[in-house]
Design an enzyme around this catalytic site. Structure first.
Site, PDB file in Angstrom:
ATOM      1  N   GLY A  89       0.847  -1.184   0.000  1.00 32.39           N
ATOM      2  CA  GLY A  89       0.000   0.000   0.000  1.00 32.39           C
ATOM      3  C   GLY A  89       0.880   1.230   0.000  1.00 32.39           C
ATOM      4  N   ARG A  92       4.449   5.849   1.744  1.00 32.31           N
ATOM      5  CA  ARG A  92       5.054   7.189   1.868  1.00 32.31           C
ATOM      6  C   ARG A  92       4.526   8.129   0.793  1.00 32.31           C
ATOM      7  NH1 ARG A  92      11.323   6.868  -0.244  1.00 32.31           N
ATOM      8  NH2 ARG A  92      11.054   5.318  -1.888  1.00 32.31           N
ATOM      9  N   ASP A 134       9.542   5.606   7.813  1.00 34.04           N
ATOM     10  CA  ASP A 134       9.279   6.990   8.209  1.00 34.04           C
ATOM     11  C   ASP A 134       8.422   7.755   7.207  1.00 34.04           C
ATOM     12  OD1 ASP A 134      11.027   7.537   6.118  1.00 34.04           O
ATOM     13  OD2 ASP A 134      12.669   8.212   7.396  1.00 34.04           O
ATOM     14  N   GLY A 135       8.114   7.150   6.055  1.00 32.43           N
ATOM     15  CA  GLY A 135       7.257   7.815   5.078  1.00 32.43           C
ATOM     16  C   GLY A 135       7.923   8.960   4.340  1.00 32.43           C
ATOM     17  N   ARG A 188       4.439  13.531  -8.629  1.00 31.18           N
ATOM     18  CA  ARG A 188       4.532  13.080 -10.022  1.00 31.18           C
ATOM     19  C   ARG A 188       3.175  13.203 -10.701  1.00 31.18           C
ATOM     20  NH1 ARG A 188       4.608   7.651  -7.661  1.00 31.18           N
ATOM     21  NH2 ARG A 188       6.871   7.657  -7.629  1.00 31.18           N
ATOM     22  N   ARG A 195      -2.427  -0.066  -9.987  1.00 34.46           N
ATOM     23  CA  ARG A 195      -1.396  -1.049 -10.261  1.00 34.46           C
ATOM     24  C   ARG A 195      -2.003  -2.434 -10.500  1.00 34.46           C
ATOM     25  NH1 ARG A 195      -0.100   2.861  -6.627  1.00 34.46           N
ATOM     26  NH2 ARG A 195       2.085   3.448  -6.344  1.00 34.46           N
ATOM     27  N   ASP A 262       3.504  -4.224  -8.047  1.00 37.58           N
ATOM     28  CA  ASP A 262       3.026  -2.925  -7.569  1.00 37.58           C
ATOM     29  C   ASP A 262       3.730  -1.771  -8.283  1.00 37.58           C
ATOM     30  OD1 ASP A 262       5.226  -4.050  -5.945  1.00 37.58           O
ATOM     31  OD2 ASP A 262       5.186  -2.118  -4.922  1.00 37.58           O
ATOM     32  N   ASN A 263       4.655  -2.079  -9.196  1.00 42.83           N
ATOM     33  CA  ASN A 263       5.342  -1.039  -9.963  1.00 42.83           C
ATOM     34  C   ASN A 263       4.972  -1.060 -11.438  1.00 42.83           C
ATOM     35  OD1 ASN A 263       6.695   0.127  -7.826  1.00 42.83           O
ATOM     36  ND2 ASN A 263       8.487  -1.181  -8.025  1.00 42.83           N
ATOM     37  N   ASP A 272       7.645   5.407 -10.648  1.00 42.80           N
ATOM     38  CA  ASP A 272       8.271   5.016  -9.382  1.00 42.80           C
ATOM     39  C   ASP A 272       9.690   4.500  -9.593  1.00 42.80           C
ATOM     40  OD1 ASP A 272       8.442   4.848  -6.683  1.00 42.80           O
ATOM     41  OD2 ASP A 272       7.293   3.007  -6.477  1.00 42.80           O
TER      42      ASP A 272
END
Length: 484
Positions: A89, A92, A134-135, A188, A195, A262-263, A272
């Protein structure tokens, strides 16, 4: 004037409901220093009129744009190096806004069409999917994504665009690079963040209703030529789009590095960028990620990787479609990829199609010449030196690589190339072709650009590189809008 009349908000992902994403807020950063605003991209969605202060408010502090709801961290699963991970998910980032692209053609203007585009973030703070992370995004990572996206667009590869980069004033600790390091938030502009893994999550939970909702959402917004309810037709459209993308990666000598499910997205647009690389010379086993120890996503294995991921996507559609029809759609990848690869090589060499046999001969001889290795011609210079075929013969044979243009492999390439007529050879009049070297994106230059920023806060090398890439885009003058 905060936005122009061309700005047309249309937040359609949010219509899918709360089960597809979580409402989130951005982190409160200690500072927001604008480092890059992509006004060329902003003009396509009516946001070029923002002042710098307004830009920072929207893309550094994430004040909502007109007509946009609260951001959503998107939910998805994915195979990471072919191991299924249900704990993914947006960890970040989030989907910040959606809007229509400014129409390009008269027919589009008449119907007020234009692609639906997303503004998505990277490094905007923690979400429910951050787990122990930490995102945040390092400034170096942001600079690298700017460079990757700009170079891919320059080389006619469908790609997200680095819309905004803002330094955020935090010292980040990272285990794989010198720390503490500077932080940033990237925005972006992309043609969908849905995805393969978005579908995988619905299939994992056996939510046929969600699969059907996603099919209709994706079909209607991104592949409207597909009939309602036609899951195999949608798969065929996604297969074709990703075959095109993969072929253009290869023609560009690009290695994505992390081709997890997921990419990859449903529109066949690259996004990404993490440990990417461009080939310095032909090397089938060249990898971009230091952690890709078995070369799963090596340069020449990218078609295999994309096809494997497409099979995972197809598996998600099995609850709502016949397996035979899905298999037939999947089997279209190989022929589509070869067709797109021939077209991509012809476009990169600036020549017209002469038919399948002649075009394949040119592709084969170009690859044979490049396979001679690092002592022969490098990847990017071949396309630069011989752009427009015969029209560049004198230029190439008097250039700095004239010594490598000899031998049987070169003779076969030249014969195949000269069979083809130049495509718009007037492009050779651009000043770029008077230079001795092409515009490349080699890792030593990327590191030098970052070193200037890191050591001296010197952004001039980055700005100069981006200016040269913009000039190169003008020189190549791709006929179909830089891969979009």
């Amino acid at each position: 004037m905060p936005v122009s009349p061309a700005y047309r908000p249309e937040p359609r992902f949010f219509d899918l409901g709360d089960e597809f994403g979580d409402a989130v807020r951005a982190a409160d950063f200690p500072q927001t220093v604008l480092r890059r605003r992509n006004d060329r991209a902003a003009a396509t969605v009516g946001l070029e009129t923002l002042s710098d202060a307004e830009w920072i408010a929207h893309f550094g502090r994430f004040q909502p744009l007109p007509g946009q709801p609260q951001p959503r961290a998107m939910r998805y699963h994915g195979h990471q190096f072919r191991t299924y991970n249900p704990d993914l998910g947006d960890g970040r980032g989030f989907l910040f806004a959606q809007m229509r692209e400014r129409p390009q053609a008269e027919s589009d203007r008449a119907s007020r069409n234009g692609r639906l585009l997303d503004l998505g973030t990277k490094g905007s703070g923690q979400t429910p999917w951050s787990r122990t992370a930490d995102g945040r995004l390092t400034l170096k990572g942001g600079v690298r994504e700017v460079l990757a996206a700009e170079m891919l667009e320059t080389l006619n590869v469908p790609t997200s665009r680095a819309f905004s980069l803002i330094e955020t004033g935090e010292a980040l600790e990272r285990g794989d690079e010198p720390s503490p390091t500077r932080s940033a938030v990237l925005v972006r502009l992309s043609h969908s963040h849905i995805r393969f893994g978005t579908f995988q999550r619905a299939a994992y939970f056996e939510r046929t209703d969600q699969i059907e909702s996603l099919i209709e959402h994706v079909r209607s917004l991104y592949h409207p030529a597909v009939a309602p309810g036609d899951a195999p037709g949608l798969l065929a459209a996604v297969v074709a789009a990703n075959a095109r993308l993969t072929a253009r990666w290869i023609a560009a000598g690009f290695v994505h590095g992390v081709l997890n499910t997921d990419n990859l997205n449903v529109t066949g647009e690259s996004f990404d960028y993490g440990p990417w690389r461009f080939l310095p010379h032909y090397e089938p086993g060249f990898t971009a990620a230091y952690f890709d120890q078995f070369g799963l996503y090596a340069f020449a294995r990218q078609p295999e990787a994309v096809f494997w991921n497409l099979t995972q996507f197809a598996g998600c559609l099995k609850p709502v479609a016949e397996a035979a029809a899905l298999t037939e759609a999947l089997n279209g990848f190989g022929p589509a990829y070869i067709t797109e690869l021939r077209a991509a090589f012809l476009a990169r060499l600036g020549v017209r199609s002469l038919g399948e046999a002649a075009d394949q001969r040119l592709l084969d001889t170009a690859l044979a010449l490049l396979r001679q290795g690092r002592e022969a011609v490098r990847w990017e210079p071949l396309f630069f030196d011989w752009f427009a075929g015969f029209a560049s013969s004198e230029r190439a044979l008097r250039g700095p690589r004239r010594a490598v243009y000899q031998g049987e492999a070169f003779d076969a390439f030249r014969f195949a190339l000269f069979e083809h007529e130049p495509d718009r050879p007037e492009r050779l009049e651009h000043a770029m072709f008077a230079a001795a070297e092409p515009e490349e994106m080699r890792i030593d230059e990327v590191e030098a650009i970052w070193a200037a920023i890191d050591a001296n806060d010197d952004w001039a090398p980055l700005h100069a590189k981006l200016a040269r890439l913009e000039s190169a885009r003008d020189a190549w003058a791709w006929p179909d809008g830089n891969g979009q």
